[in-house]
Design a protein around this motif. Structure first.
Motif, mmCIF file in Angstrom:
data_model
loop_
_atom_site.group_PDB
_atom_site.id
_atom_site.type_symbol
_atom_site.label_atom_id
_atom_site.label_comp_id
_atom_site.label_asym_id
_atom_site.label_seq_id
_atom_site.Cartn_x
_atom_site.Cartn_y
_atom_site.Cartn_z
ATOM 1 N N GLU A 72 -7.311 0.014 7.541
ATOM 2 C CA GLU A 72 -6.037 0.331 6.910
ATOM 3 C C GLU A 72 -5.778 1.827 7.055
ATOM 4 N N ARG A 118 2.904 -0.129 -8.092
ATOM 5 C CA ARG A 118 2.477 -0.505 -6.752
ATOM 6 C C ARG A 118 0.953 -0.631 -6.658
ATOM 7 N N PRO A 150 -5.622 2.978 0.109
ATOM 8 C CA PRO A 150 -6.042 1.833 -0.694
ATOM 9 C C PRO A 150 -5.422 1.879 -2.079
ATOM 10 N N SER A 151 -5.239 0.706 -2.669
ATOM 11 C CA SER A 151 -4.575 0.657 -3.964
ATOM 12 C C SER A 151 -5.429 1.235 -5.069
ATOM 13 N N ALA A 174 -0.612 6.919 3.244
ATOM 14 C CA ALA A 174 -1.873 7.631 3.054
ATOM 15 C C ALA A 174 -1.693 9.099 2.698
ATOM 16 N N VAL A 209 -2.368 3.385 5.680
ATOM 17 C CA VAL A 209 -1.977 3.266 4.283
ATOM 18 C C VAL A 209 -3.163 3.577 3.395
ATOM 19 N N PHE A 269 0.524 -6.671 4.948
ATOM 20 C CA PHE A 269 0.716 -5.522 4.063
ATOM 21 C C PHE A 269 1.939 -4.719 4.499
ATOM 22 N N ALA A 321 3.709 -0.829 3.853
ATOM 23 C CA ALA A 321 3.585 0.518 3.302
ATOM 24 C C ALA A 321 4.813 0.781 2.446
ATOM 25 N N ASP A 330 -2.403 -6.027 -4.728
ATOM 26 C CA ASP A 330 -3.377 -6.549 -3.778
ATOM 27 C C ASP A 330 -3.411 -8.069 -3.817
ATOM 28 N N ARG A 360 0.849 -1.184 0.000
ATOM 29 C CA ARG A 360 0.000 0.000 0.000
ATOM 30 C C ARG A 360 0.884 1.233 0.000
ATOM 31 N N GLU A 361 0.330 2.318 -0.513
ATOM 32 C CA GLU A 361 1.059 3.581 -0.491
ATOM 33 C C GLU A 361 0.774 4.308 0.812
#
Length: 262
Positions: A212, A93, A217-218, A81, A215, A159, A161, A97, A78-79
């Motif tokens: 989450e 990235r 969401p994708s 936030a 981070v 997961f 980050a 998922d 995940r990126e």
């Protein structure tokens, strides 16, 4: 650890006496550092996380549970936030998922080394990461393990980050490195890729997290930075495919040889 991260590692070791530092400075590259660390490990479970990534709470437990079902376990990314939407960011990235399927050899699932766990004995039996690969070494490892009879699982509750490169120039350079990895994978697995092999679905372990907060969401909304990143990434891939560096590296690749059975 390599020299670049020695001081960071030493600072952590002073804070946590149970941490053991391993000197990997005699061999270059992240694959070499991982191989040296795995060889020195005292347990059967070995977890990998890259220096620019941050593991989420519960990561160790989730990956360790996954190793009860498979020899190699990969997780999602995940990126952060609060990543700025105007600065160029790479597109790859967004799709992490689940396990990675590459056009190079679409039959087998794989995952990134930034969120990976292996059974040490199985990892060592296939030679670990290929240190000649500057990129794509994680995909190569996942494929070699499965082609040697081991199983891969995707941990839905694991997961990381991700902290990828940002900015058009940095993304262009990173894309060239990944483009080189794709060419190496294509050269190594070309004989297998031409065969009609049914796609193998990865087994899933764990349950997706309910929250989450730390981070993004994708499926984040497309931003100007995302568009710029996609353009820089595509251009870097195209340049690398036609480069002399890629041609020379491909010429040195050893094709994959399936293990013999008695």
């Amino acid at each position: 650890m390599d020299r670049r991260h020695r001081r960071t590692g030493q600072a952590w070791a002073r804070r946590h006496p149970h941490i053991r530092l391993i000197d990997a400075s005699r061999r270059r590259g992240p694959s070499a550092a991982r191989n040296v660390g795995a060889a020195a490990a005292a347990t059967e479970s070995v977890l990998f996380c890259d220096a620019d990534d941050r593991a989420m709470p519960g990561w160790i437990a989730a990956m360790t549970r996954g190793l009860g079902a498979a020899s190699v376990v990969v997780g999602g990314f995940r990126e952060p936030a609060k990543r700025p939407h105007l600065r160029a960011t790479p597109p790859w990235r967004l799709h992490m998922d689940g396990p990675i399927y590459k056009d190079t050899f679409p039959a087998l699932p794989a995952g990134g080394s930034g969120n990976m766990a292996v059974r040490r004995s199985d990892f060592l039996s296939v030679g670990g990461f290929d240190e000649s690969f500057r990129a794509g070494e994680d995909i190569d490892l996942c494929w070699r393990l499965q082609l040697s009879g081991y199983e891969l699982a995707f941990a839905r509750d694991s997961f990381v980050a991700s902290g990828p490169q940002t900015g058009v120039v940095a993304i262009f350079r990173q894309s060239r490195t990944h483009g080189l990895g794709d060419e190496l994978l294509r050269a190594r697995y070309r004989p297998l890729a031409t065969q009609r092999v049914s796609r193998k679905e990865a087994q899933y372990v764990g349950s997706p997290p309910q929250r989450e907060d730390e981070v993004a969401p994708s499926s984040a909304v497309t931003s100007p930075g995302r568009v710029a990143g996609r353009i820089a990434w595509a251009l870097g891939q195209r340049v690398e495919r036609s480069s002399k560096r890629a041609a020379d590296a491909v010429a040195r690749v050893r094709p994959f040889t399936p293990p013999t059975t008695c």
